[in-house]
Design a protein around this motif. Structure first.
Motif, PDB file in Angstrom:
ATOM      1  N   GLN A   7       5.138 -12.599 -14.229  1.00 41.89           N
ATOM      2  CA  GLN A   7       5.095 -12.742 -15.687  1.00 41.89           C
ATOM      3  C   GLN A   7       3.701 -13.140 -16.155  1.00 41.89           C
ATOM      4  OE1 GLN A   7       8.378 -15.523 -16.401  1.00 41.89           O
ATOM      5  NE2 GLN A   7       9.359 -13.923 -17.604  1.00 41.89           N
ATOM      6  N   SER A   8       3.057 -14.037 -15.417  1.00 39.40           N
ATOM      7  CA  SER A   8       1.708 -14.472 -15.758  1.00 39.40           C
ATOM      8  C   SER A   8       0.722 -13.309 -15.683  1.00 39.40           C
ATOM      9  CB  SER A   8       1.263 -15.600 -14.816  1.00 39.40           C
ATOM     10  OG  SER A   8      -0.067 -15.957 -15.065  1.00 39.40           O
ATOM     11  N   MET A   9       0.841 -12.476 -14.658  1.00 46.99           N
ATOM     12  CA  MET A   9      -0.041 -11.316 -14.520  1.00 46.99           C
ATOM     13  C   MET A   9       0.137 -10.361 -15.699  1.00 46.99           C
ATOM     14  SD  MET A   9       0.347 -10.341 -10.535  1.00 46.99           S
ATOM     15  CE  MET A   9      -0.211 -11.385  -9.225  1.00 46.99           C
ATOM     16  N   ILE A  10       1.384 -10.086 -16.044  1.00 43.85           N
ATOM     17  CA  ILE A  10       1.671  -9.187 -17.166  1.00 43.85           C
ATOM     18  C   ILE A  10       1.089  -9.762 -18.452  1.00 43.85           C
ATOM     19  CG2 ILE A  10       3.526  -8.246 -18.611  1.00 43.85           C
ATOM     20  CD1 ILE A  10       5.216  -8.183 -15.931  1.00 43.85           C
ATOM     21  N   HIS A  11       1.319 -11.037 -18.666  1.00 43.78           N
ATOM     22  CA  HIS A  11       0.817 -11.699 -19.865  1.00 43.78           C
ATOM     23  C   HIS A  11      -0.712 -11.609 -19.929  1.00 43.78           C
ATOM     24  CE1 HIS A  11       0.729 -14.551 -23.174  1.00 43.78           C
ATOM     25  NE2 HIS A  11      -0.214 -15.216 -22.519  1.00 43.78           N
ATOM     26  N   SER A  12      -1.369 -11.898 -18.829  1.00 47.96           N
ATOM     27  CA  SER A  12      -2.841 -11.852 -18.789  1.00 47.96           C
ATOM     28  C   SER A  12      -3.360 -10.456 -19.092  1.00 47.96           C
ATOM     29  CB  SER A  12      -3.355 -12.294 -17.420  1.00 47.96           C
ATOM     30  OG  SER A  12      -3.057 -13.655 -17.202  1.00 47.96           O
TER      31      SER A  12
ATOM     32  N   LEU B 127      -1.267  -3.587  -3.671  1.00 52.26           N
ATOM     33  CA  LEU B 127      -0.002  -4.073  -3.115  1.00 52.26           C
ATOM     34  C   LEU B 127       1.112  -4.017  -4.163  1.00 52.26           C
ATOM     35  CD1 LEU B 127       1.327  -5.259  -0.558  1.00 52.26           C
ATOM     36  CD2 LEU B 127       0.708  -7.517  -1.418  1.00 52.26           C
ATOM     37  N   LEU B 128       0.799  -4.392  -5.396  1.00 55.96           N
ATOM     38  CA  LEU B 128       1.791  -4.311  -6.472  1.00 55.96           C
ATOM     39  C   LEU B 128       2.212  -2.868  -6.714  1.00 55.96           C
ATOM     40  CD1 LEU B 128       0.409  -6.913  -9.007  1.00 55.96           C
ATOM     41  CD2 LEU B 128       2.629  -6.986  -7.869  1.00 55.96           C
ATOM     42  N   LYS B 129       1.238  -1.960  -6.692  1.00 57.03           N
ATOM     43  CA  LYS B 129       1.554  -0.542  -6.876  1.00 57.03           C
ATOM     44  C   LYS B 129       2.427  -0.026  -5.739  1.00 57.03           C
ATOM     45  CE  LYS B 129       1.177   3.441  -8.883  1.00 57.03           C
ATOM     46  NZ  LYS B 129       2.011   3.721 -10.036  1.00 57.03           N
ATOM     47  N   GLU B 130       2.126  -0.457  -4.515  1.00 55.53           N
ATOM     48  CA  GLU B 130       2.926  -0.053  -3.361  1.00 55.53           C
ATOM     49  C   GLU B 130       4.348  -0.606  -3.466  1.00 55.53           C
ATOM     50  OE1 GLU B 130       2.623   0.077   1.508  1.00 55.53           O
ATOM     51  OE2 GLU B 130       1.165  -1.110   0.393  1.00 55.53           O
ATOM     52  N   ALA B 131       4.476  -1.866  -3.897  1.00 55.52           N
ATOM     53  CA  ALA B 131       5.803  -2.464  -4.076  1.00 55.52           C
ATOM     54  C   ALA B 131       6.569  -1.733  -5.171  1.00 55.52           C
ATOM     55  CB  ALA B 131       5.677  -3.951  -4.418  1.00 55.52           C
ATOM     56  N   SER B 132       5.891  -1.399  -6.252  1.00 55.30           N
ATOM     57  CA  SER B 132       6.512  -0.664  -7.345  1.00 55.30           C
ATOM     58  C   SER B 132       7.017   0.696  -6.873  1.00 55.30           C
ATOM     59  CB  SER B 132       5.515  -0.491  -8.483  1.00 55.30           C
ATOM     60  OG  SER B 132       6.028   0.338  -9.489  1.00 55.30           O
ATOM     61  N   SER B 133       6.188   1.375  -6.090  1.00 55.11           N
ATOM     62  CA  SER B 133       6.570   2.683  -5.562  1.00 55.11           C
ATOM     63  C   SER B 133       7.770   2.568  -4.615  1.00 55.11           C
ATOM     64  CB  SER B 133       5.380   3.313  -4.839  1.00 55.11           C
ATOM     65  OG  SER B 133       5.746   4.553  -4.290  1.00 55.11           O
ATOM     66  N   ALA B 134       7.754   1.575  -3.741  1.00 54.34           N
ATOM     67  CA  ALA B 134       8.877   1.380  -2.806  1.00 54.34           C
ATOM     68  C   ALA B 134      10.163   1.044  -3.565  1.00 54.34           C
ATOM     69  CB  ALA B 134       8.540   0.267  -1.809  1.00 54.34           C
ATOM     70  N   LEU B 135      10.045   0.226  -4.594  1.00 62.47           N
ATOM     71  CA  LEU B 135      11.217  -0.121  -5.404  1.00 62.47           C
ATOM     72  C   LEU B 135      11.767   1.114  -6.100  1.00 62.47           C
ATOM     73  CD1 LEU B 135      13.171  -2.130  -6.717  1.00 62.47           C
ATOM     74  CD2 LEU B 135      11.400  -2.599  -8.436  1.00 62.47           C
TER      75      LEU B 135
ATOM     76  N   ARG C 222      -1.782  -7.939 -20.680  1.00 61.76           N
ATOM     77  CA  ARG C 222      -1.466  -7.542 -22.059  1.00 61.76           C
ATOM     78  C   ARG C 222      -2.367  -8.255 -23.056  1.00 61.76           C
ATOM     79  NH1 ARG C 222       4.894  -6.634 -21.410  1.00 61.76           N
ATOM     80  NH2 ARG C 222       4.693  -4.541 -20.539  1.00 61.76           N
ATOM     81  N   ASN C 223      -2.658  -9.521 -22.842  1.00 59.94           N
ATOM     82  CA  ASN C 223      -3.570 -10.241 -23.735  1.00 59.94           C
ATOM     83  C   ASN C 223      -4.964  -9.659 -23.673  1.00 59.94           C
ATOM     84  OD1 ASN C 223      -1.614 -11.921 -24.710  1.00 59.94           O
ATOM     85  ND2 ASN C 223      -2.155 -13.651 -23.398  1.00 59.94           N
ATOM     86  N   GLU C 224      -5.411  -9.270 -22.481  1.00 55.21           N
ATOM     87  CA  GLU C 224      -6.729  -8.657 -22.317  1.00 55.21           C
ATOM     88  C   GLU C 224      -6.794  -7.336 -23.095  1.00 55.21           C
ATOM     89  OE1 GLU C 224     -10.629  -8.047 -21.148  1.00 55.21           O
ATOM     90  OE2 GLU C 224      -9.424  -9.832 -20.828  1.00 55.21           O
ATOM     91  N   ASN C 225      -5.722  -6.532 -22.990  1.00 56.28           N
ATOM     92  CA  ASN C 225      -5.691  -5.239 -23.679  1.00 56.28           C
ATOM     93  C   ASN C 225      -5.670  -5.429 -25.187  1.00 56.28           C
ATOM     94  OD1 ASN C 225      -5.756  -3.734 -21.345  1.00 56.28           O
ATOM     95  ND2 ASN C 225      -3.548  -3.524 -21.201  1.00 56.28           N
ATOM     96  N   GLU C 226      -4.988  -6.461 -25.677  1.00 54.54           N
ATOM     97  CA  GLU C 226      -4.907  -6.686 -27.117  1.00 54.54           C
ATOM     98  C   GLU C 226      -6.230  -7.140 -27.695  1.00 54.54           C
ATOM     99  OE1 GLU C 226      -1.642  -9.406 -27.529  1.00 54.54           O
ATOM    100  OE2 GLU C 226      -0.199  -7.908 -26.865  1.00 54.54           O
TER     101      GLU C 226
END
Length: 169
Positions: free
Chosen positions: A156-161, A34-42, A163-167
């Motif tokens: 913001q919480s999703m992005i933070h989670s 759903l986030l990817k679809e929203a990103s694509s529509a935006l 990015r922290n996982e990747n680090e």
């Protein structure tokens, strides 16, 4: 667990029994999809309003980043616009030829050539910002201010989670 069919959107598979030919995730309930679809529509909506200005989303993003943080390097702009350094270099050369940005001929330190908006670039950005803002207003039109604030916090919480996982990996 990630199944092969999920690799394109990098969703965690909801179907743990992939040995039975499971399809992976249910796209109807996948938040990642759903986030990817929203990103694509935006992006499509932004491209549509920027096209008459002879601008792309990446072009607009570059100008916006430079307005907010003058002097960014090619690498910093590429990261901020979510493109490769090579793609950003090609764009910066085009923007420089078109008169929207200026870069010093010689780097003041090392190899970094800071980039700045020109007055023409600021005028181009003002038109593009109005167009992009109209898309954002349309996108948020069905949401209350409280809904908008909650969505902002959740994203913001999703992005933070992530990015922290990747680090930590």
């Amino acid at each position: 667990m990630v199944c092969v069919s999920c690799l394109t959107c990098m969703n965690v598979c909801q179907n743990t029994d992939m040995s039975q030919g499971g399809v992976g995730i249910d796209l109807e309930t996948s938040l990642g999809y759903l986030l990817k679809e929203a990103s694509s529509a935006l992006r499509q909506a932004m491209e549509a309003v920027l096209r008459p200005l002879e601008m792309t989303v990446t072009h607009y993003s570059c100008l916006e980043l430079l307005a907010q943080r003058p002097g960014l390097s090619n690498s910093e702009l590429a990261r901020g616009a979510f493109v490769t350094r090579q793609s950003m270099n090609v764009l910066l050369q085009s923007l420089e030829r078109g008169g929207d940005v200026s870069r010093s001929a010689e780097p003041p330190v090392g190899k970094v050539r800071p980039t700045r908006l020109t007055p023409q670039g600021r005028r181009s950005l003002a038109k593009a910002t109005a167009a992009v803002r109209s898309v954002e207003v349309r996108m948020l039109g069905g949401m209350t201010p409280a809904d908008q604030s909650a969505a902002f916090t959740i994203l913001q919480s999703m992005i933070h989670s992530l990015r922290n996982e990747n680090e930590s990996a």
